[in-house]
Design a protein around this motif. Structure first.
Motif, mmCIF file in Angstrom:
data_model
loop_
_atom_site.group_PDB
_atom_site.id
_atom_site.type_symbol
_atom_site.label_atom_id
_atom_site.label_comp_id
_atom_site.label_asym_id
_atom_site.label_seq_id
_atom_site.Cartn_x
_atom_site.Cartn_y
_atom_site.Cartn_z
ATOM 1 N N PRO A 23 10.067 4.398 12.266
ATOM 2 C CA PRO A 23 11.299 3.999 12.968
ATOM 3 C C PRO A 23 11.434 2.499 13.213
ATOM 4 C CG PRO A 23 9.738 5.020 14.470
ATOM 5 C CD PRO A 23 9.191 5.216 13.102
ATOM 6 N N ASP A 24 10.325 1.754 13.167
ATOM 7 C CA ASP A 24 10.393 0.320 13.467
ATOM 8 C C ASP A 24 10.333 -0.550 12.207
ATOM 9 O OD1 ASP A 24 10.431 0.856 16.244
ATOM 10 O OD2 ASP A 24 8.240 1.048 16.263
ATOM 11 N N SER A 25 10.305 0.058 11.053
ATOM 12 C CA SER A 25 10.179 -0.697 9.805
ATOM 13 C C SER A 25 11.534 -0.918 9.142
ATOM 14 C CB SER A 25 9.263 0.033 8.815
ATOM 15 O OG SER A 25 7.957 0.175 9.347
ATOM 16 N N GLU A 26 11.633 -2.012 8.397
ATOM 17 C CA GLU A 26 12.791 -2.231 7.552
ATOM 18 C C GLU A 26 12.665 -1.336 6.311
ATOM 19 O OE1 GLU A 26 15.410 -4.101 8.226
ATOM 20 O OE2 GLU A 26 14.543 -4.685 10.162
ATOM 21 N N ILE A 27 13.785 -1.107 5.626
ATOM 22 C CA ILE A 27 13.779 -0.259 4.429
ATOM 23 C C ILE A 27 14.416 -1.017 3.274
ATOM 24 C CG2 ILE A 27 14.543 1.923 3.411
ATOM 25 C CD1 ILE A 27 14.761 3.068 6.218
ATOM 26 N N GLU A 28 13.740 -1.034 2.140
ATOM 27 C CA GLU A 28 14.270 -1.650 0.925
ATOM 28 C C GLU A 28 14.236 -0.595 -0.175
ATOM 29 O OE1 GLU A 28 15.648 -4.904 -1.547
ATOM 30 O OE2 GLU A 28 15.260 -4.903 0.609
ATOM 31 N N GLN A 29 15.401 -0.129 -0.608
ATOM 32 C CA GLN A 29 15.499 0.896 -1.646
ATOM 33 C C GLN A 29 16.103 0.270 -2.905
ATOM 34 O OE1 GLN A 29 17.606 3.501 1.240
ATOM 35 N NE2 GLN A 29 16.344 5.143 0.385
ATOM 36 N N VAL A 30 15.361 0.351 -4.008
ATOM 37 C CA VAL A 30 15.748 -0.296 -5.257
ATOM 38 C C VAL A 30 15.743 0.727 -6.385
ATOM 39 C CG1 VAL A 30 15.247 -2.132 -6.904
ATOM 40 C CG2 VAL A 30 14.689 -2.454 -4.482
ATOM 41 N N GLU A 74 0.842 -1.189 0.000
ATOM 42 C CA GLU A 74 0.000 0.000 0.000
ATOM 43 C C GLU A 74 0.879 1.242 0.000
ATOM 44 O OE1 GLU A 74 -2.338 0.267 3.527
ATOM 45 O OE2 GLU A 74 -0.815 -0.653 4.809
ATOM 46 N N PRO A 75 0.588 2.205 -0.879
ATOM 47 C CA PRO A 75 1.412 3.414 -0.962
ATOM 48 C C PRO A 75 1.435 4.173 0.355
ATOM 49 C CG PRO A 75 -0.072 3.241 -2.841
ATOM 50 C CD PRO A 75 -0.512 2.201 -1.856
ATOM 51 N N VAL A 76 2.560 4.786 0.654
ATOM 52 C CA VAL A 76 2.678 5.655 1.823
ATOM 53 C C VAL A 76 3.227 6.997 1.367
ATOM 54 C CG1 VAL A 76 3.058 3.730 3.404
ATOM 55 C CG2 VAL A 76 5.018 4.863 2.370
ATOM 56 N N HIS A 77 3.006 7.997 2.170
ATOM 57 C CA HIS A 77 3.454 9.339 1.834
ATOM 58 C C HIS A 77 4.348 9.859 2.953
ATOM 59 C CE1 HIS A 77 3.368 13.282 -0.041
ATOM 60 N NE2 HIS A 77 3.097 13.806 1.138
ATOM 61 N N ILE A 78 5.569 10.190 2.594
ATOM 62 C CA ILE A 78 6.486 10.782 3.565
ATOM 63 C C ILE A 78 6.221 12.280 3.592
ATOM 64 C CG2 ILE A 78 8.902 11.108 4.219
ATOM 65 C CD1 ILE A 78 7.956 8.220 4.325
ATOM 66 N N GLU A 79 5.661 12.775 4.682
ATOM 67 C CA GLU A 79 5.208 14.166 4.728
ATOM 68 C C GLU A 79 6.331 15.155 4.470
ATOM 69 O OE1 GLU A 79 3.082 14.951 8.278
ATOM 70 O OE2 GLU A 79 1.527 13.452 7.877
ATOM 71 N N ILE A 80 7.552 14.817 4.877
ATOM 72 C CA ILE A 80 8.652 15.759 4.700
ATOM 73 C C ILE A 80 9.012 15.889 3.223
ATOM 74 C CG2 ILE A 80 10.958 16.373 5.578
ATOM 75 C CD1 ILE A 80 10.567 14.492 7.861
ATOM 76 N N GLN A 81 8.463 14.992 2.383
ATOM 77 C CA GLN A 81 8.738 15.093 0.947
ATOM 78 C C GLN A 81 8.372 16.465 0.408
ATOM 79 O OE1 GLN A 81 6.511 11.987 -0.915
ATOM 80 N NE2 GLN A 81 8.245 10.610 -1.029
ATOM 81 N N ARG A 82 7.359 17.084 0.995
ATOM 82 C CA ARG A 82 6.870 18.350 0.464
ATOM 83 C C ARG A 82 7.919 19.459 0.524
ATOM 84 N NH1 ARG A 82 1.214 18.094 3.902
ATOM 85 N NH2 ARG A 82 0.370 16.216 2.904
ATOM 86 N N THR A 83 8.944 19.274 1.337
ATOM 87 C CA THR A 83 9.945 20.321 1.504
ATOM 88 C C THR A 83 11.150 20.126 0.593
ATOM 89 O OG1 THR A 83 11.149 19.151 3.252
ATOM 90 C CG2 THR A 83 9.277 20.494 3.933
ATOM 91 N N ILE A 121 12.525 8.315 5.903
ATOM 92 C CA ILE A 121 11.687 7.143 6.149
ATOM 93 C C ILE A 121 11.803 6.698 7.604
ATOM 94 C CG2 ILE A 121 11.322 4.724 5.552
ATOM 95 C CD1 ILE A 121 12.352 5.415 2.721
ATOM 96 N N LEU A 122 13.026 6.673 8.121
ATOM 97 C CA LEU A 122 13.235 6.241 9.504
ATOM 98 C C LEU A 122 12.554 7.168 10.504
ATOM 99 C CD1 LEU A 122 16.947 5.031 9.486
ATOM 100 C CD2 LEU A 122 14.920 3.661 9.980
ATOM 101 N N LEU A 123 12.509 8.457 10.190
ATOM 102 C CA LEU A 123 11.833 9.390 11.092
ATOM 103 C C LEU A 123 10.344 9.062 11.215
ATOM 104 C CD1 LEU A 123 13.410 12.848 10.139
ATOM 105 C CD2 LEU A 123 13.578 11.677 12.342
ATOM 106 N N GLN A 124 9.725 8.674 10.100
ATOM 107 C CA GLN A 124 8.281 8.421 10.107
ATOM 108 C C GLN A 124 7.943 6.964 10.412
ATOM 109 O OE1 GLN A 124 6.313 10.667 7.180
ATOM 110 N NE2 GLN A 124 4.435 9.449 7.198
#
Length: 291
Positions: free
Chosen positions: A107-114, A49-58, A102-105
């Motif tokens: 913090p308990d999730s793994e991250i996969e960047q491709v 499911e898509p998520v939105h990183i709020e800080i993206q707007r800056t 991503i970690l700020l929003q």
């Protein structure tokens, strides 16, 4: 005095073309992203499911695709997928920056960047960023290292058209293009949908200088399956459109068997994504057909 029209600089033209490829590829991915993650990038099958990183707007540039992937027995993972048509030597810096957001929003999730690279030449961008107090890396996937058959096997027309940018193995560009076009016709029997996918295929073919191959295959396909002449495609025929597409597929298989008799039944079945038994039956019928 009449002023001469100013031609765009080569760099501007290249940038415009890259944007066009990006648009087509991303439009296709939006409709088939879960299949891309699972079938092509080999991530665990789950709910995306898509998520939105709020800080993206800056910041100036947003991520191409970002979402939460939840799969049974696997930790929740925030997946970021970037599509690139050219080398970006600052990609590691940009993705490292995103990982912090991503970690700020989450913090308990793994991250996969491709990063999915669409260029024709092997990418040379660094995938690792090392400093004294941190070591960051991301996953770089070059589409030409993925067998084109994997895109056809998804059963998604949006992914099938990407097969022309993938690894052909021992196959020629003509055969791969023909297999992709035939699969698009099978997956999109409605004329409006089919025309859209073929238009996208045409645009993507330019990315790897396959325009002439595309035109040649479209001409050949139209000779094999001509909707204006083939009775199986005429309105009102009792056999219907679905059987008409099946007949068109059979003709395409026959053509490959006649042009390349040394291909095994397994190889031809792999091209058209049909059963080996069906190819064997078509080959047998061709052998038994009176001269």
């Amino acid at each position: 005095m009449k002023k001469r029209s100013k031609k765009p600089a080569a760099s501007e033209t290249t940038k415009t073309e890259a944007n066009q490829y990006d648009k087509v590829f991303k439009e296709a991915l939006r409709a088939s992203l879960p299949a891309m993650l699972t079938d092509i990038l080999k991530m665990p099958a789950g709910v995306f499911e898509p998520v939105h990183i709020e800080i993206q707007r800056t910041i100036e540039r947003k991520a191409d695709f970002m979402g939460r992937l939840t799969a049974e027995g696997e930790p929740e993972t925030i997946v970021q997928l970037e599509v690139q048509t050219g080398d970006d030597y600052k990609m590691a810096h940009r993705l490292h920056f995103y990982s912090g957001l991503i970690l700020l929003q989450y913090p308990d999730s793994e991250i996969e960047q491709v990063v999915l690279y669409l260029g024709q030449e092997k990418p040379t961008m660094p995938t690792r960023l090392q400093r004294k107090n941190f070591d960051f890396r991301f996953r770089l996937v070059w589409i030409k290292e993925i067998p084109y058959q994997e895109f056809l096997r998804t059963g998604k027309p949006e992914l099938a058209l990407m097969g022309i940018l993938a690894d052909y193995g021992d196959w020629s560009a003509e055969l791969v293009m023909e297999a992709v076009v035939t699969e698009l016709r099978r997956l999109a029997p409605q004329k409006s949908d089919r025309e859209l996918y073929l238009q996208q295929l045409h645009i993507l073919s330019n990315l790897h200088n396959l325009q002439q191959t595309f035109y040649s295959i479209m001409q050949n396909i139209s000779e094999i399956i001509d909707e204006r002449k083939d009775p199986y495609f005429q309105r009102g025929e009792k056999i219907g459109m679905e059987k008409g597409m099946e007949k068109g597929m059979e003709k395409a298989v026959e053509r490959i068997l006649l042009r390349y008799p040394h291909f095994s039944n397994e190889e031809v079945a792999d091209i058209f994504q049909v059963s080996v038994d069906r190819v064997a039956a078509i080959r047998k019928a061709l052998v038994e057909k009176p001269a």
